[in-house]
Enzyme design. Sequence first.
Site, PDB file in Angstrom:
ATOM      1  N   ARG A 170     -29.999  -7.100   6.274  1.00 18.06           N
ATOM      2  CA  ARG A 170     -28.965  -7.596   5.347  1.00 18.06           C
ATOM      3  C   ARG A 170     -28.117  -6.442   4.804  1.00 18.06           C
ATOM      4  O   ARG A 170     -26.948  -6.613   4.511  1.00 18.06           O
ATOM      5  CB  ARG A 170     -29.587  -8.434   4.217  1.00 18.06           C
ATOM      6  CG  ARG A 170     -29.912  -9.844   4.723  1.00 18.06           C
ATOM      7  CD  ARG A 170     -30.332 -10.803   3.636  1.00 18.06           C
ATOM      8  NE  ARG A 170     -29.257 -11.311   2.806  1.00 18.06           N
ATOM      9  CZ  ARG A 170     -28.535 -12.402   3.072  1.00 18.06           C
ATOM     10  NH1 ARG A 170     -28.740 -13.093   4.164  1.00 18.06           N
ATOM     11  NH2 ARG A 170     -27.608 -12.804   2.232  1.00 18.06           N
ATOM     12  N   PHE A 179     -16.855 -26.367   0.292  1.00 18.79           N
ATOM     13  CA  PHE A 179     -16.469 -25.818   1.594  1.00 18.79           C
ATOM     14  C   PHE A 179     -17.423 -26.217   2.728  1.00 18.79           C
ATOM     15  O   PHE A 179     -17.311 -25.710   3.846  1.00 18.79           O
ATOM     16  CB  PHE A 179     -16.343 -24.287   1.518  1.00 18.79           C
ATOM     17  CG  PHE A 179     -17.598 -23.589   0.997  1.00 18.79           C
ATOM     18  CD1 PHE A 179     -18.667 -23.306   1.827  1.00 18.79           C
ATOM     19  CD2 PHE A 179     -17.681 -23.219  -0.340  1.00 18.79           C
ATOM     20  CE1 PHE A 179     -19.802 -22.666   1.363  1.00 18.79           C
ATOM     21  CE2 PHE A 179     -18.830 -22.582  -0.827  1.00 18.79           C
ATOM     22  CZ  PHE A 179     -19.889 -22.309   0.038  1.00 18.79           C
ATOM     23  N   ASN A 231     -17.268 -14.438   8.094  1.00 20.89           N
ATOM     24  CA  ASN A 231     -17.950 -13.148   7.959  1.00 20.89           C
ATOM     25  C   ASN A 231     -18.744 -12.724   9.188  1.00 20.89           C
ATOM     26  O   ASN A 231     -19.660 -11.929   9.112  1.00 20.89           O
ATOM     27  CB  ASN A 231     -18.797 -13.133   6.679  1.00 20.89           C
ATOM     28  CG  ASN A 231     -19.780 -14.281   6.626  1.00 20.89           C
ATOM     29  OD1 ASN A 231     -20.019 -14.951   7.630  1.00 20.89           O
ATOM     30  ND2 ASN A 231     -20.363 -14.505   5.459  1.00 20.89           N
ATOM     31  N   THR A 264     -22.181 -11.466   1.493  1.00 20.36           N
ATOM     32  CA  THR A 264     -21.615 -12.718   2.040  1.00 20.36           C
ATOM     33  C   THR A 264     -20.084 -12.691   2.024  1.00 20.36           C
ATOM     34  O   THR A 264     -19.436 -13.045   3.007  1.00 20.36           O
ATOM     35  CB  THR A 264     -22.119 -13.912   1.194  1.00 20.36           C
ATOM     36  OG1 THR A 264     -23.545 -13.845   1.130  1.00 20.36           O
ATOM     37  CG2 THR A 264     -21.686 -15.233   1.788  1.00 20.36           C
ATOM     38  N   HIS A 291     -24.382 -14.251  10.881  1.00 17.77           N
ATOM     39  CA  HIS A 291     -25.353 -14.841   9.961  1.00 17.77           C
ATOM     40  C   HIS A 291     -26.610 -13.993  10.012  1.00 17.77           C
ATOM     41  O   HIS A 291     -26.988 -13.504  11.079  1.00 17.77           O
ATOM     42  CB  HIS A 291     -25.695 -16.281  10.370  1.00 17.77           C
ATOM     43  CG  HIS A 291     -26.866 -16.818   9.607  1.00 17.77           C
ATOM     44  ND1 HIS A 291     -26.749 -17.274   8.313  1.00 17.77           N
ATOM     45  CD2 HIS A 291     -28.184 -16.889   9.926  1.00 17.77           C
ATOM     46  CE1 HIS A 291     -27.947 -17.633   7.875  1.00 17.77           C
ATOM     47  NE2 HIS A 291     -28.834 -17.407   8.837  1.00 17.77           N
ATOM     48  N   ARG A 348     -19.905  -7.096   7.970  1.00 18.08           N
ATOM     49  CA  ARG A 348     -18.979  -8.039   7.335  1.00 18.08           C
ATOM     50  C   ARG A 348     -17.820  -7.295   6.665  1.00 18.08           C
ATOM     51  O   ARG A 348     -16.692  -7.781   6.655  1.00 18.08           O
ATOM     52  CB  ARG A 348     -19.731  -8.902   6.325  1.00 18.08           C
ATOM     53  CG  ARG A 348     -20.621  -9.940   7.009  1.00 18.08           C
ATOM     54  CD  ARG A 348     -21.562 -10.577   6.021  1.00 18.08           C
ATOM     55  NE  ARG A 348     -22.211 -11.778   6.534  1.00 18.08           N
ATOM     56  CZ  ARG A 348     -23.131 -12.451   5.870  1.00 18.08           C
ATOM     57  NH1 ARG A 348     -23.545 -12.044   4.683  1.00 18.08           N
ATOM     58  NH2 ARG A 348     -23.679 -13.533   6.402  1.00 18.08           N
ATOM     59  N   LYS A 366     -21.322 -15.243  14.923  1.00 15.50           N
ATOM     60  CA  LYS A 366     -20.596 -16.501  14.726  1.00 15.50           C
ATOM     61  C   LYS A 366     -19.364 -16.554  15.652  1.00 15.50           C
ATOM     62  O   LYS A 366     -18.958 -15.526  16.213  1.00 15.50           O
ATOM     63  CB  LYS A 366     -20.175 -16.609  13.252  1.00 15.50           C
ATOM     64  CG  LYS A 366     -21.370 -16.713  12.286  1.00 15.50           C
ATOM     65  CD  LYS A 366     -20.860 -16.784  10.840  1.00 15.50           C
ATOM     66  CE  LYS A 366     -21.975 -16.935   9.824  1.00 15.50           C
ATOM     67  NZ  LYS A 366     -21.470 -16.944   8.425  1.00 15.50           N
TER      68      LYS A 366
HETATM   69  P1  TYD Z   1     -24.842 -18.284   2.116  1.00 16.28           P
HETATM   70  O1  TYD Z   1     -26.015 -18.912   2.795  1.00 16.28           O
HETATM   71  O2  TYD Z   1     -24.716 -18.410   0.630  1.00 16.28           O
HETATM   72  O3  TYD Z   1     -24.703 -16.723   2.438  1.00 16.28           O
HETATM   73  P2  TYD Z   1     -25.253 -15.817   3.666  1.00 16.28           P
HETATM   74  O4  TYD Z   1     -24.537 -16.272   4.911  1.00 16.28           O
HETATM   75  O5  TYD Z   1     -24.859 -14.404   3.275  1.00 16.28           O
HETATM   76  O6  TYD Z   1     -26.740 -16.000   3.717  1.00 16.28           O
HETATM   77  O7  TYD Z   1     -23.501 -18.919   2.740  1.00 16.28           O
HETATM   78  C1  TYD Z   1     -23.427 -19.318   4.069  1.00 16.28           C
HETATM   79  C2  TYD Z   1     -22.023 -19.123   4.561  1.00 16.28           C
HETATM   80  O8  TYD Z   1     -21.117 -19.928   3.821  1.00 16.28           O
HETATM   81  C3  TYD Z   1     -21.496 -17.698   4.375  1.00 16.28           C
HETATM   82  O9  TYD Z   1     -21.922 -16.836   5.391  1.00 16.28           O
HETATM   83  C4  TYD Z   1     -20.017 -17.913   4.348  1.00 16.28           C
HETATM   84  C5  TYD Z   1     -19.857 -19.277   3.711  1.00 16.28           C
HETATM   85  N1  TYD Z   1     -19.487 -19.204   2.287  1.00 16.28           N
HETATM   86  C6  TYD Z   1     -18.158 -19.358   1.925  1.00 16.28           C
HETATM   87  O10 TYD Z   1     -17.283 -19.528   2.800  1.00 16.28           O
HETATM   88  N2  TYD Z   1     -17.800 -19.305   0.601  1.00 16.28           N
HETATM   89  C7  TYD Z   1     -18.735 -19.090  -0.363  1.00 16.28           C
HETATM   90  O11 TYD Z   1     -18.370 -19.045  -1.577  1.00 16.28           O
HETATM   91  C8  TYD Z   1     -20.112 -18.919   0.009  1.00 16.28           C
HETATM   92  C9  TYD Z   1     -21.166 -18.669  -1.043  1.00 16.28           C
HETATM   93  C10 TYD Z   1     -20.434 -18.984   1.347  1.00 16.28           C
END
Ligand code: TYD
Length: 170
Positions: A94, A59, A125, A100, A128, A111, A11
């Site tokens: 993962r 968000f 983080n 996350t 992706h 992360r 990212k």
């Molecule tokens: P998600 O698809 O739930 O997780 P991942 O990336 O681990 O598959 O969320 C997408 C992105 O949204 C995540 O990388 C960071 C952001 N995010 C937040 O900022 N706050 C949150 O509470 C969640 C669940 C995600």
Amino acid sequence: MKIEELLILVKPDGVKKFLTGNILTKLSESNMIIIGSKVVKVSEKLAQAHYYHLRDKPFFNELVDYIQGKVYGDSWNMVLAFVYQGDDAISKMRRIVGATNPEEAESVSIRGSYGRITTKGLYENVVHCSSNVSEAMREIKLWFKPEEIIKNIYATKTIIVDKEKKIIWA
Ligand code: TYD
């Protein structure tokens, strides 16, 4: 053997912090191969489609801005996109990527090592990583054209495109 493919994105915060090398080194612990890679300037349409499943979250708009690198200025509005392939690829990757929420991610994970939570509460983080096989297929098809991946991983069809506008070298 359960051969899977998945999408990894470095990212814009990962790009800006010059973490690409460290991230790829960490990911190579998985012994997966890269079958597609490119630098992408992310459009709003692509950002919204990628995070479609989170469209109702408070968000969401910030997340769409974040993946486009808008918060970091014009020099950092890019992500690096990779398609990885390997045995049990998604769960292995993962684990290396981590949870996350960077504060909950194992400290040795990507992360956990490099992520942060912004003052607004967004998880920056760094990477992706697709979460399951069907999401991986949806995401890979969204980010890559068939000819940008060196293996035939999903069914394709040939169409004749007429009068398509294309930019070529002058
Ligand atoms: P998600 O698809 O739930 O997780 P991942 O990336 O681990 O598959 O969320 C997408 C992105 O949204 C995540 O990388 C960071 C952001 N995010 C937040 O900022 N706050 C949150 O509470 C969640 C669940 C995600």
